[in-house]
Enzyme design. Structure first.
Site, PDB file in Angstrom:
ATOM      1  N   GLU A   1      -2.906  13.664   2.336  1.00 41.43           N
ATOM      2  CA  GLU A   1      -2.478  15.011   1.949  1.00 41.43           C
ATOM      3  C   GLU A   1      -3.549  15.730   1.133  1.00 41.43           C
ATOM      4  O   GLU A   1      -3.861  16.893   1.384  1.00 41.43           O
ATOM      5  CB  GLU A   1      -1.171  14.929   1.146  1.00 41.43           C
ATOM      6  CG  GLU A   1      -0.574  16.298   0.833  1.00 41.43           C
ATOM      7  CD  GLU A   1       0.631  16.218  -0.098  1.00 41.43           C
ATOM      8  OE1 GLU A   1       0.679  15.297  -0.939  1.00 41.43           O
ATOM      9  OE2 GLU A   1       1.508  17.079   0.003  1.00 41.43           O
TER      10      GLU A   1
ATOM     11  N   GLU B   1      13.166  29.638  -2.896  1.00 41.13           N
ATOM     12  CA  GLU B   1      13.008  29.842  -1.454  1.00 41.13           C
ATOM     13  C   GLU B   1      14.341  29.636  -0.729  1.00 41.13           C
ATOM     14  O   GLU B   1      14.722  30.416   0.149  1.00 41.13           O
ATOM     15  CB  GLU B   1      11.960  28.864  -0.910  1.00 41.13           C
ATOM     16  CG  GLU B   1      11.616  29.100   0.550  1.00 41.13           C
ATOM     17  CD  GLU B   1      10.661  28.032   1.111  1.00 41.13           C
ATOM     18  OE1 GLU B   1      10.158  27.190   0.338  1.00 41.13           O
ATOM     19  OE2 GLU B   1      10.435  28.048   2.330  1.00 41.13           O
TER      20      GLU B   1
ATOM     21  N   SER C   1      10.383  23.822   3.929  1.00 39.59           N
ATOM     22  CA  SER C   1      10.049  24.663   2.786  1.00 39.59           C
ATOM     23  C   SER C   1       8.534  24.825   2.757  1.00 39.59           C
ATOM     24  O   SER C   1       7.791  23.889   3.044  1.00 39.59           O
ATOM     25  CB  SER C   1      10.511  23.979   1.497  1.00 39.59           C
ATOM     26  OG  SER C   1       9.864  24.570   0.397  1.00 39.59           O
TER      27      SER C   1
ATOM     28  N   CYS D   1      10.407   7.671  -2.822  1.00 37.21           N
ATOM     29  CA  CYS D   1       9.055   7.369  -3.300  1.00 37.21           C
ATOM     30  C   CYS D   1       8.953   6.011  -3.984  1.00 37.21           C
ATOM     31  O   CYS D   1       7.915   5.374  -3.960  1.00 37.21           O
ATOM     32  CB  CYS D   1       8.595   8.451  -4.274  1.00 37.21           C
ATOM     33  SG  CYS D   1       8.631  10.082  -3.536  1.00 37.21           S
TER      34      CYS D   1
ATOM     35  N   LYS E   1      -0.311  10.329   0.386  1.00 39.25           N
ATOM     36  CA  LYS E   1      -0.883  11.317  -0.534  1.00 39.25           C
ATOM     37  C   LYS E   1      -2.400  11.378  -0.408  1.00 39.25           C
ATOM     38  O   LYS E   1      -3.015  12.382  -0.717  1.00 39.25           O
ATOM     39  CB  LYS E   1      -0.503  10.960  -1.972  1.00 39.25           C
ATOM     40  CG  LYS E   1       0.971  11.161  -2.279  1.00 39.25           C
ATOM     41  CD  LYS E   1       1.296  12.622  -2.537  1.00 39.25           C
ATOM     42  CE  LYS E   1       2.790  12.835  -2.700  1.00 39.25           C
ATOM     43  NZ  LYS E   1       3.160  14.252  -2.582  1.00 39.25           N
TER      44      LYS E   1
ATOM     45  N   GLU F   1      -6.455  22.584   4.121  1.00 43.89           N
ATOM     46  CA  GLU F   1      -5.829  23.764   3.519  1.00 43.89           C
ATOM     47  C   GLU F   1      -5.542  23.587   2.020  1.00 43.89           C
ATOM     48  O   GLU F   1      -5.135  24.529   1.351  1.00 43.89           O
ATOM     49  CB  GLU F   1      -4.544  24.131   4.266  1.00 43.89           C
ATOM     50  CG  GLU F   1      -3.425  23.099   4.229  1.00 43.89           C
ATOM     51  CD  GLU F   1      -3.462  22.082   5.373  1.00 43.89           C
ATOM     52  OE1 GLU F   1      -4.566  21.832   5.912  1.00 43.89           O
ATOM     53  OE2 GLU F   1      -2.402  21.518   5.696  1.00 43.89           O
TER      54      GLU F   1
ATOM     55  N   CYS G   1       8.163  17.580   0.091  1.00 47.66           N
ATOM     56  CA  CYS G   1       7.397  16.828  -0.917  1.00 47.66           C
ATOM     57  C   CYS G   1       6.765  15.573  -0.363  1.00 47.66           C
ATOM     58  O   CYS G   1       5.847  15.029  -0.949  1.00 47.66           O
ATOM     59  CB  CYS G   1       8.266  16.383  -2.076  1.00 47.66           C
ATOM     60  SG  CYS G   1       9.584  17.476  -2.469  1.00 47.66           S
TER      61      CYS G   1
ATOM     62  N   GLU H   1      11.037  25.859  -4.600  1.00 46.35           N
ATOM     63  CA  GLU H   1      11.816  25.497  -3.420  1.00 46.35           C
ATOM     64  C   GLU H   1      13.243  26.019  -3.551  1.00 46.35           C
ATOM     65  O   GLU H   1      13.841  26.473  -2.565  1.00 46.35           O
ATOM     66  CB  GLU H   1      11.819  23.969  -3.268  1.00 46.35           C
ATOM     67  CG  GLU H   1      11.939  23.488  -1.862  1.00 46.35           C
ATOM     68  CD  GLU H   1      11.615  21.998  -1.755  1.00 46.35           C
ATOM     69  OE1 GLU H   1      10.447  21.668  -1.449  1.00 46.35           O
ATOM     70  OE2 GLU H   1      12.498  21.158  -1.990  1.00 46.35           O
TER      71      GLU H   1
END
Lengths: 625, 407, 157
Positions: free
Chosen positions: A397, A311, A355, A552, A394, A402, A335, A308
């Site tokens: 996710e 990037e 990102s 988190c 999560k 993908e 994230c 990141e």
């Protein structure tokens, strides 16, 4: 006081509004009241509940939650105020005159017991067959008030179908007591707006748009509603049985990665006060349970920083040097899967600002089933990757279509802190008694930068430590690497750090003030996005957003209960542990160097890392079909 | 037949139904000025006619004293209490009283805007009411500088409800006006300080407002000549059920139930429900009680049951009403009413013990004390009073010869 | 729903939001207007309202579900609401109810096949002295007997 016409009024009514007298000092700013014959002085406008708490008088509550606005609907906190015909809810009643309060008269006790009885009469199921057994506010109250039977009957058949449609959140309205904490969480605290009270009278229930399954509406899976539910009406989708099966299967190689936040909170599940980390103990417990390898998600947090951060520098270069207007700044972190789904639904036209780096969980899954499988000569088809996360989202996710860069499902199961604690207990282990042990090779112990990902501002702090040093060749100019502007629980934090005396390869950044924003909770994310829409973020470079309040460590998979005080203690535990670590910058993690030298050989944001460690997003929009 | 709706007024009374020429009250109000209006009102002893009986003068004074850039007058025309229809008569036959009352209220507390919250069931009145308001505008009884009094601006809008009894509760009504579910608010703060859109708001019942022009024009002294010590003036009673002449009656406060029964030609009367479904049910032995705030209080609903009626069935009808009409937010009301209804069903089936019945009555008391608003606080009234006052019939008779309420 | 219908509905809702205002306090008025015109508030309409008023669709649904006179399900062209509260009940509502059900061949809560009439119960209409009473759309009919009620229903289009 009036409601401003521009501000959206929370649906759960106005919070308490107290008309202040013209001159409070005339009465000294305090009011002397009498609670159960005892005279006490309290600040003007304090609620009776707080006044009692200050004076060591416990008043039971249910719909009240320190994170949420006042509802006054469960009525369990009623007290007698002399001169008033009816009982008053202490959570909503502001002290503005010298009243006399009685908190446990016969009338009050009877009313509270009746209310518990009424709630129990419609509360389907029995305590012993409930996962919230011994951590249920209704159950505790029933015990406190000596309820020993169902005076008004007990519902024997479930009234609602359990909604298991979501990968993350399961809703069982048969356990719901209509405190509406989830509604206030969803609409007021998170501003996602999936849950509301539906119908009226005896048919009232908490529901979604047209009572559709949760998977079909715009739930972002943050799970904050779960954390605030007093009963078992909301829970995360628990994969622990499948994980046990995998562990029991000798052909399967089961590895677990553990995120930074669970270790700072899991002690709470074993009766430990919030604010203590159990990293080493947890590693041992996981091995005893039967996980073949225990890895530290912080390793991929470090990897995330490398990707990141690179990037970001590339985007900066394109904007600053190449004047490429197609490149979007500020770059938003990616994230937090709750945040990702939030932006996909609510701001789909801004996905280019995200990102492309995957979250640490997903990076790890891809790395385990490729690099690790190769290094340890295990067929990736036989590897089961489990992720211990503080997070409900999560779970969604890891099920995104993908997320199969390795050729397999990169992460097989997302497991919450609460579910992990259950597995540990089931294995007959009392976590605090465990000896400590380290994480497994080849990823070993990660840097402190990865660890602080658990707190809001942590990703930003970790990224700055690395980016600043890469660009200037010097350590960030903060004592003991504590980048204070990134820390703390303010909703939206803004600051900048000046890049000067840059190393040669980065001299295009000479003199740039790297501006950043840190926000947590999607209500704040919404504010940031509105700033972006209004063009107010033109000179901002990097934005960290976490879907959950506190980051988190306040995730939807963390131990229940939650409050700002608890979240602060967890943050403190994380920061304290971090300062004791030998390596505190992602780029100094030797295992990171190793993976770039031996596997991702074309470097950060190179071709292979693009394939394995980066992703794309879906324009979901808000329309519910 | 589609009703003509002009047939319900049964008796011209001494106060509300006395002569009144539109605008007289407003003119007098301008003459008196705010403080004198409040004094006159205080002297009259007028209390809210919706049922709760709060002093109107006090309500007005509190909001008049409140410091705010905007204030509102809301006319509560969400008349939903079973057995109440007096507001219908007032709005159709005496709109000038109601609207003049609102204008005077606006003048007194300094509000520029009045809102009539008309229950959805009364939508058919909308054309005539709006026509009337337009006429008032033409006559400068609404709008800017009313009756050429500089700065006396006031307008009235009508907003419709959509079928929710609880919106008659003043804070639920305000929530509904604001576009939310009609869920009552926590009090304090009270609407007089923090009402519609957060501004000071006076919510008055239709009948309360209709009394205002009389009081202002004819004086508080005149008004309080009628009634009792604690209940001044007269009251509109909506009389229905088993009687020869159902309809709206204006009677003095303090009228005995037995007197009323005679006036409305009720025969073989067994029970009288005073105050609608949320009121109490009185047996013959209590017919000598007076209708007044201090005795048998009521917002005006009088439902008469003769000897043929089954009291348990009646109670069931009431409890079904509350189970449906509770807003559902607070525990005592949402679940409590369901439990009381369950109790009624169990009694009907003969499946009860007296300790269970007593438990339910105790629960009723908790609902009265701990519910968030007047709905839950009053819904157990009929449960408790019917079971107490008609014990014989419900628990001891074999009910032969008692007609079903539905026959 | 056809695209054309959707566009028309969107246009209509936009017009209403403009007329009543996009503040929250206009919500109920807009819902009432749509209910009146379309006899229900479709899921698409709810989301359009939410979008234009900047609130969540579930809030719109929540409000609709609270009020008896608003509905998310399509209803017949005429909504008949029979009062079931005490005074009308005592005055003979049951007989009217039976006759109406028999005549239309549907139960309360249902709509005739030709979409002509939806039957519903309602609580007190404020016609206690003139019961049994019913509301057809916004018009009120009182002093009903079974035959009268049926005749009235047979006449409406």
């Amino acid at each position: 006081m009036s409601k401003s016409e521009n501000i959206r009024i929370p649906v759960s009514q106005q919070a308490l509004i107290v008309e202040k007298p013209i001159d409070i000092t005339a009465i000294g700013g305090t009011v002397t009241i009498q609670i159960n014959e005892k005279k006490v002085s309290v600040p003007f406008g304090t609620t009776i509940l707080d006044a009692c708490k200050e004076n060591q008088i416990h008043i039971p509550t249910l719909c009240h939650h320190p994170d949420l606005c006042i509802a006054g609907v469960c009525r369990i906190c009623v007290v007698e105020v002399e001169g008033l015909r009816t009982l008053q809810t202490s959570c909503s009643f502001p002290v503005t005159s010298p009243i006399k309060i009685h908190t446990s008269t016969e009338k009050v006790r009877k009313a509270r017991r009746h209310i518990i009885d009424l709630l129990l009469s419609e509360h389907y199921g029995e305590c012993y067959s409930c996962f919230r057994n011994e951590n249920c506010e209704l159950q505790s109250l029933a015990k406190e008030y000596g309820v020993d039977g169902y005076s008004f009957g007990h519902i024997l058949e479930p009234k609602y179908k359990v909604d298991k449609s979501s990968a993350a959140v399961i809703r069982d309205m048969n356990k719901c007591i209509l405190c509406k904490r989830c509604v206030r969480t969803c609409i007021d605290l998170q501003e996602v707006g999936v849950l509301e009270a539906i119908k009226r009278g005896h048919d009232t229930h908490v529901g979604t748009f047209l009572d559709k399954p949760l998977a079909d509406v715009i739930c972002i899976n943050c799970g904050q509603c779960i954390n605030r539910c007093p009963t078992a009406a909301l829970r995360a989708n628990d994969p622990s049985d499948e994980i046990w099966n995998a562990i029991d299967d000798p052909k399967k190689h089961v590895v677990i990665q553990t995120a930074p936040s669970p270790r700072a909170a899991i002690g709470e599940e074993f009766g430990i006060e919030p604010g203590h980390s159990f990293t080493g103990e947890l590693n041992t417990a996981l091995r005893r349970i039967g996980f073949d390898k225990v890895f530290d998600t912080n390793f991929t947090a470090d990897l995330t920083i490398m990707e990141e951060g690179t990037e970001l520098i590339r985007r900066l270069k394109k904007v600053v040097v190449e004047k490429d207007s197609s490149v979007k700044l500020p770059q938003f972190t990616s994230c937090s899967p709750g945040w990702i789904k939030f932006i996909e639904h609510f701001y789909p036209e801004y996905l280019d600002y995200l990102s492309s780096a995957k979250s640490p969980q997903q990076m790890f899954g891809a790395v385990i089933k490729t690099f690790y499988a190769k290094e340890s000569k295990i067929d990736p088809a036989d590897i089961i990757t489990v992720a211990l996360m503080p997070c409900a989202a999560k779970k969604f996710e890891c099920n995104r279509p993908e997320m199969n860069a390795s050729g397999f499902k990169d992460v097989d199961y997302g497991l919450t802190t609460r579910e992990m604690a259950k597995m540990i207990r089931e294995a007959g282990i009392h976590l605090p008694e465990m000896p400590k042990s380290n994480f497994d090779e080849p990823f070993g112990n990660a840097s402190g930068a990865g660890l602080i990902f658990g707190a809001t501002g942590g990703v930003m702090e970790a990224a700055l430590r690395t980016v600043y040093e890469l660009v200037t060749g010097r350590e960030v100019p903060f004592e003991n690497l504590r980048i204070e502007p990134c820390r703390g629980f303010e909703g939206i934090k803004q600051a900048y750090i000046k890049l000067d005396n840059c190393v040669e390869s980065y001299n295009f950044l000479e003199g740039v003030e790297l501006k950043f924003i840190v926000a947590h909770g999607t209500a704040n994310a919404k504010k940031v996005m509105e700033m972006l829409q209004r063009g107010e973020l033109r000179d901002v470079h990097f934005v960290e957003i976490m879907a959950c309040p506190g980051g988190c460590l306040g995730g939807g998979g963390q131990p229940i209960p939650t409050s700002e005080e608890i979240r602060r203690k967890r943050a403190q535990a994380i920061y304290e542990e971090e300062e004791g670590l030998p390596v505190r910058k992602s780029h100094e993690n030797v295992h990171i160097k190793y993976i770039y030298e031996n596997f991702l050989t074309d470097g950060p944001c190179g071709e292979l890392s693009h394939k394995l460690l980066h992703t794309h997003y879906t324009k979901r929009g808000k329309y519910i079909s | 037949m589609e009703t003509t709706l002009k047939t319900s007024k049964k008796r011209t009374g001494p106060v509300l139904f006395s002569n009144y020429q539109q605008a007289d009250g407003i003119k007098k109000a301008i003459e008196l000025g705010r403080e004198n209006i409040l004094l006159e009102l205080k002297n009259s002893g007028l209390k809210g006619r919706g049922g709760a009986g709060f002093s109107t003068a006090t309500k007005w004074m509190l909001s008049a004293a409140a410091n705010a850039e905007k204030k509102f007058i809301v006319c509560n025309a969400d008349e939903g209490e079973p057995g109440t229809f007096k507001d219908r008569v007032l709005l159709l036959e005496y709109p000038e009283l109601v609207f003049d009352g609102m204008v005077i209220a606006g003048f007194t507390i300094g509000a520029k805007k009045g809102i009539v919250y008309l229950r959805g069931e009364y939508e058919y009145m909308l054309p005539s009411l709006e026509g009337f308001l337009n006429k008032m505008k033409e006559e400068n009884l609404l709008g800017k500088n009313i009756l050429e009094k500089e700065g006396f601006d006031f307008d009235i809008n009508i907003r419709l409800g959509s079928g929710a009894y609880v919106c008659g509760e003043e804070t639920a009504l305000i929530e509904s006006l604001e576009g939310y579910r009609g869920e009552p608010r926590n009090r304090p703060p009270f609407p007089v300080n923090t009402g519609y859109l957060g501004y000071p708001t006076v919510v008055n019942n239709v009948e309360t407002l209709a009394s205002i022009p009389h009081i202002i024009y004819k004086g508080g002294e005149w008004f309080k000549k009628n009634g009792t010590d604690k209940s001044k003036g007269s009251k509109l009673f909506s009389v229905s059920g088993d009687c020869g002449k159902p309809g709206v009656y204006e009677l003095q406060w303090g009228t005995k139930i037995s007197e009323l029964l005679e006036i409305v030609e009720a025969k073989n009367c067994k029970a009288v429900q005073v105050g609608g479904a949320s009121g109490v049910c009185l047996p013959k032995s209590q017919f000598n009680r007076s209708l007044a705030y201090e005795d048998a209080a009521t917002g005006g609903s009088i439902i008469i049951f003769d000897e043929s009626r089954n009291m348990l069935k009646i109670l069931k009808n009431f409890m079904e009403f509350f189970v449906e009409e509770s807003c559902g937010q607070c525990t005592p009301c949402r679940v409590g009413n369901t439990k009381l209804l369950e109790g009624v069903d169990n009694i009907g089936k003969g499946e009860y013990t007296f300790s269970y019945i007593n438990n339910l009555k105790e629960l009723g008391k908790t609902m009265q004390a701990a519910s968030k608003c007047g709905l839950g606080q009053s819904s157990p009234n009929s449960f408790i009073s019917i079971l107490d006052n008609f014990k014989e019939e419900i628990f001891y008779s074999n009910r032969k010869g008692i007609k079903n309420v539905k026959e | 729903m056809l695209v054309v219908e959707k566009n028309n509905l969107s246009y209509e809702i936009e017009r209403m939001v403009k007329e009543y205002g996009s503040d929250r306090q206009s919500l109920l008025q807009i819902l009432q207007a749509i209910q009146k015109k379309y006899k229900h508030i479709s899921d698409f309409a709810q989301q359009e309202i939410a979008r234009l008023m900047n609130i969540h669709p579930v809030e719109v649904y929540s409000v609709i579900s609270f009020y008896s006179f608003l509905s998310t399900e399509p209803k017949g062209r005429n909504i008949v609401r029979l009062c079931k509260t005490i005074a009308c009940d005592m005055a003979g509502k049951d007989a009217v109810e039976t006759a109406v059900k028999r005549e239309l061949g549907i139960s309360f809560g249902e709509t005739t096949n030709d979409q002509r009439i939806s039957l519903e119960y309602t609580n007190c209409l404020g016609m206690c002295d003139e019961g049994p009473a019913m509301l057809i759309n916004e018009k009120v009919y009182t002093h009903l007997d079974p035959e009268m009620a049926v005749n009235i229903l047979n006449e409406i289009k």
